[in-house]
Design an enzyme around this catalytic site. Structure first.
Site, PDB file in Angstrom:
ATOM      1  N   GLY A 156      -0.521   3.726   8.682  1.00 42.22           N
ATOM      2  CA  GLY A 156       0.664   4.514   8.313  1.00 42.22           C
ATOM      3  C   GLY A 156       1.977   3.899   8.759  1.00 42.22           C
ATOM      4  O   GLY A 156       3.050   4.432   8.463  1.00 42.22           O
ATOM      5  N   ASP A 157       1.914   2.772   9.470  1.00 42.12           N
ATOM      6  CA  ASP A 157       3.133   2.143   9.984  1.00 42.12           C
ATOM      7  C   ASP A 157       3.579   1.035   9.042  1.00 42.12           C
ATOM      8  O   ASP A 157       2.921   0.002   8.904  1.00 42.12           O
ATOM      9  CB  ASP A 157       2.865   1.575  11.381  1.00 42.12           C
ATOM     10  N   LEU A 158       4.718   1.274   8.405  1.00 38.01           N
ATOM     11  CA  LEU A 158       5.238   0.343   7.401  1.00 38.01           C
ATOM     12  C   LEU A 158       5.466  -1.045   7.976  1.00 38.01           C
ATOM     13  O   LEU A 158       5.145  -2.064   7.357  1.00 38.01           O
ATOM     14  CB  LEU A 158       6.554   0.901   6.838  1.00 38.01           C
TER      15      LEU A 158
END
Length: 201
Positions: A156-158
């Site tokens: 979920g971490d761009l």
């Protein structure tokens, strides 16, 4: 003031990552040791993570500083504040109510933050995401920067995805590819995450 704590890792983790992934190994050699601060107090880390959502680090630090001046990030003192007083530190009413709720959870021991340390990563994510205002990404960041769990790579971490794409020269990154790389970094995924963040800058 507590002395600064940093995410702990050393030669063994780096040797493992170099052996498993030549490209990551080259990046590690280029970048050197990364010092990332951790906050081992899960309660204040949770409060700070809610404050920091969707605002710049600088703005978040200002708001955290104001709240800290009011209640020293103590659950009982924070809970005694009204939502309006919390909001006046520079956040939305919604965030203020989330934060007051976290204080209530802490005081009532609805979640025992000290006991939480003994649970698995998955159990901790399930427990924390049941709290209003805490999503999976926030829970994963708390696993790294509060509980210092060794093997967290957040899909979920761009910035982590961007770092991976840059490292391997990819135009796009499927969830399957991501999982394959994350497995390669295991059991030191959190250390790999520190380098992927650095690469993505």
């Amino acid at each position: 003031m507590m002395s600064q704590q940093y995410f702990e890792y050393g030669a063994a983790e780096l040797a493992h990552l170099r052996k498993k992934d030549k490209k990551l190994g080259a990046a590690i050699d280029r970048i050197g040791i990364i010092k990332r601060r951790v906050n081992s107090n899960l309660f204040s880390a949770l409060v700070e993570s809610v404050i920091g959502q969707q605002i710049s680090n600088k703005a978040a630090a200002t708001v955290c500083g104001r709240l800290d001046a009011l209640c020293a990030m103590d659950a009982n003192r924070l809970h005694a504040l009204s939502c309006e007083e919390i909001q006046a530190c520079g956040m939305s009413m919604r965030k203020a109510s989330y934060i007051k709720n976290i204080a209530e959870i802490s005081i009532s021991k609805a979640i025992d933050f000290d006991e939480l340390q003994k649970k698995s990563d998955e159990e901790i994510i399930t427990t924390l995401t049941a709290i209003n205002g805490i999503g999976v990404w926030t829970a994963e960041m708390l696993l790294i920067f509060s509980l210092m769990r060794p093997n967290v790579v957040s899909y979920g971490d761009l910035a982590i995805r961007r770092g991976m794409m840059q490292l391997y020269g990819l135009k796009e990154l499927s969830k399957e590819q991501f999982a394959r790389y994350a497995k390669r970094y295991s059991p030191y995924g959190s250390v790999a995450s520190l380098y992927l963040w650095e690469i993505s800058h």
